[in-house]
Design an enzyme around this catalytic site. Structure first.
Site, PDB file in Angstrom:
ATOM      1  N   GLU A 126     -10.479   6.282   5.056  1.00 21.90           N
ATOM      2  CA  GLU A 126      -9.477   5.658   5.913  1.00 21.90           C
ATOM      3  C   GLU A 126      -9.605   6.122   7.366  1.00 21.90           C
ATOM      4  OE1 GLU A 126      -5.624   5.265   4.011  1.00 21.90           O
ATOM      5  OE2 GLU A 126      -6.553   5.196   2.029  1.00 21.90           O
ATOM      6  N   ASP A 171       0.860  -1.173   0.000  1.00 19.98           N
ATOM      7  CA  ASP A 171       0.000   0.000   0.000  1.00 19.98           C
ATOM      8  C   ASP A 171       0.906   1.235   0.000  1.00 19.98           C
ATOM      9  OD1 ASP A 171      -2.249   1.646   0.112  1.00 19.98           O
ATOM     10  OD2 ASP A 171      -3.277   0.337   1.529  1.00 19.98           O
TER      11      ASP A 171
END
Length: 629
Positions: free
Chosen positions: A512, A307
């Protein structure tokens, strides 16, 4: 004899020249493994490490790509060529980068990746589909496959080859800020939704090797997909983003792993590693799960990508020892690192680790082999440059109609009338005067949520689409007066004789960690809008949210309640069902809690006492069908 020798030498030299000009890896007729082996035999360490490096568009240039042999470029959320960039703007940028890659010694094309997670959501004027939380409600894998195909077309329309989708997290706690990226708390629904992968990549041919990456190279309408985030991202303690998932091996296998098996079987090209930890071990440094299980046990042959800043976060605080992070991440089995900015440091550190024999050359070769495998399979060497032939696919009417269908099927009717024999929905299209209220009634950005135009999303009419207010006006008779007041006062409500009100409220956009919530309330003045309107007028409340929210104390006041999740740009899909052109069919793919104190609470838990259980959803008949009965 001398003449014969001279002739043989000349023949040998001529053959050598011909062979030097012919490179097997550039010949699409050669078998895949031959092409990979030939190319790798020609590559230096610098060229190999370049393939493993993915850098942000903002720091990329043709010179950087040529100097460091960069193998991949990424657009993070909101990273675009220019505001409101057209398909042509995107293509020109991607092609410019590609020219840099093709001008290197070996001419290995770069692969460009982007988060197209509910449509091509970074691109202005793209079709924005409902987020996964809504698509899980549909329980319709064929629909999701069509959405994958439409998304692939729109991504390719801008010259991009690769999307970081689908997210196959199994969200077990709605307090998690990424819960809307998850199809369901139930792994079986998530597994069925992996049908988006053949939509994005193409159907795996029947005679194709099993569990092998596949991106249809014969059409330039497909993109490489990415199953993410490996593994357990949806199970963190208290739903805290990037935190620790505490669960035994059987629990990990039975809840969080199954959709990866489906994804690999369907030919997914790449897998992204999770920021989170499993029982205290950072996933980005987890050799046993990435190499031992994913690569060796599941036989995954695509490439594993980190990521963004994922390896940096192996240490706490982030980047406390970057060289160690590079070592731990590459050793664990990560093949491509989404750096994204400090690429010189990454390349230098990895080069030194290899030269010191800390990381074996075999590990580098495994990574590069996997990356090249995907690039060859998807036809990137043959079709490196994009053109404008698909530009009209961006935000096309066909795709908007598909998104509208997805919106209709994703709605869940939670309440319909204060008594079962007096339903409020479907609403009449002919009334004297109706009220539309709420912070989300006339706002495309709120309607779409996070990962839209900007990384975090943004309030306001930020892209092309149909707001719910516009959709209401489009749906009612011309004689019906539609009054819009975002947060009406009691006096205003008393002064008007409204037939009914549609109140649209919910969460503001987030992504997020920004979305982690301990209370799961909607944005103010949402609750006061509900109270003011519903105490004065018969009301339908539409909740725009990425997850179930706290609503129980207000339920008695509300006449009809609809969970619309994050529906995207096509608000007309909501009014299609509100006014009875279509019926409500959606069933909850997540448990709707009473209070946050109950969380986590999932179907099958011993303390299961929801406000609305998993699988709940009232239905209505289309008005035309009702009229004919």
């Amino acid at each position: 004899m001398g003449r014969v020798t001279a002739a043989l030498v000349a023949l040998w030299l001529w053959t050598a020249v011909v062979e030097a000009g012919y490179m097997k890896y550039m010949d699409p007729k050669q078998p895949l493994n031959v092409r990979i082996k030939d190319l790798m035999s020609r590559m230096s360490l610098e060229e190999k490490i370049g393939q493993m490096t993915q850098i942000e568009r903002k720091v990329a240039s043709t010179d950087v790509i040529k100097k460091y042999f960069i193998g991949s470029i990424v657009s993070g959320g909101g990273s675009v060529p220019r505001p409101r960039a057209s398909a042509e703007n995107w293509i020109n940028m991607v092609n410019e980068f590609q020219k840099g890659a093709l001008s290197t010694r070996l001419g290995i094309p770069m692969i460009y990746g982007i988060d197209a997670v509910h449509g091509h959501n970074n691109a202005y004027n793209a079709t924005i589909f409902p987020h996964n939380v809504g698509l899980g409600v549909t329980r319709d894998p064929d629909l999701v496959k069509k959405i994958g195909a439409a998304t692939a077309l729109e991504v390719r329309a801008t010259g991009i080859h690769y999307t970081f989708a689908p997210c196959i997290a199994v969200c077990r706690d709605p307090r998690w800020g990424r819960c809307y990226e998850s199809y369901s708390e139930d792994h079986e629904i998530v597994q069925s939704m992996t049908e988006i992968i053949p939509g994005l990549q193409g159907d795996v041919p029947s005679d194709y090797p099993k569990n092998f990456p596949f991106v249809n190279p014969s059409q330039r309408t497909k993109v490489a997909a990415c199953a993410k985030h490996f593994v357990g991202d949806g199970g963190t303690t208290d739903g805290i983003n990037e935190n620790n998932t505490v669960i035994d091996w059987n629990g990990l296998l039975n809840i969080h792993m199954p959709a990866y098996l489906d994804s690999i079987r369907k030919g997914v090209a790449t897998v992204m590693v999770s920021y989170s930890s499993w029982n205290g071990k950072k996933m980005h440094a987890n050799y046993d799960l990435i190499t031992g299980y994913l690569k060796q046990t599941l036989k995954f042959k695509g490439f594993v990508i980190s990521d963004m800043w994922g390896i940096d976060r192996i240490t706490t605080p982030s980047r406390a020892n970057y060289t160690y992070s590079v070592q731990a991440g590459i050793h664990a089995g990560i093949d491509m690192v989404m750096v994204p900015d400090e690429y010189v440091e990454f390349i230098d550190d990895l080069t030194l680790l290899v030269k010191k024999n800390v990381i074996p050359m075999s590990r580098i070769n495994d990574a590069v082999r996997r990356i090249l495998r995907v690039k060859f399979i998807m036809g990137l060497f043959e079709n490196s440059m994009a053109d404008l032939s698909l530009a009209d696919q961006l935000g096309s009417q066909d795709h908007r109609e598909l998104a509208r269908e997805a919106v209709r099927k994703s709605l869940v009717l939670l309440k319909n009338g204060k008594s079962s024999n007096q339903p409020v929905l479907p609403l009449p299209t002919s009334s004297e005067k109706i009220l539309v209220a709420g912070s989300h009634a006339n706002d495309i950005g709120n309607q779409c949520g996070g990962w839209t135009i900007e990384w975090n999303g943004q309030t306001g009419n930020i892209t092309v689409g149909t707001t719910i207010l516009t959709a209401v006006k489009n749906s009612v008779d011309e004689s019906t007066e539609v009054v819009y007041n975002e947060n009406p006062e009691a006096e205003f409500l008393k002064a008007n004789n409204f037939s009914y009100a549609i109140v649209v409220v919910g969460e503001l956009p987030y992504v997020e960690t920004n979305g982690d919530s301990k209370n799961l309330t909607i944005a103010e003045p949402g609750y006061s809008t509900i109270t003011n309107v519903c105490e004065a007028v018969k009301c339908v409340v539409i909740i725009i949210s990425g997850r179930p929210i706290y609503i129980e104390p207000y339920l008695e006041k509300i006449d009809a309640l609809v969970a619309a999740w994050l529906p995207g740009t096509e608000g007309q899909g909501i009014t299609d069902v509100l006014f009875g052109e279509y019926g409500f069919t959606g069933k909850l793919a997540r448990t709707w809690f009473r209070t946050v104190d109950q969380l986590p609470m999932n179907i099958g838990d011993p303390h299961y006492d929801p406000l609305f259980p998993f699988g709940y959803g009232l239905t209505t008949n289309p008005r035309l069908l009702k009229a004919s009965q």
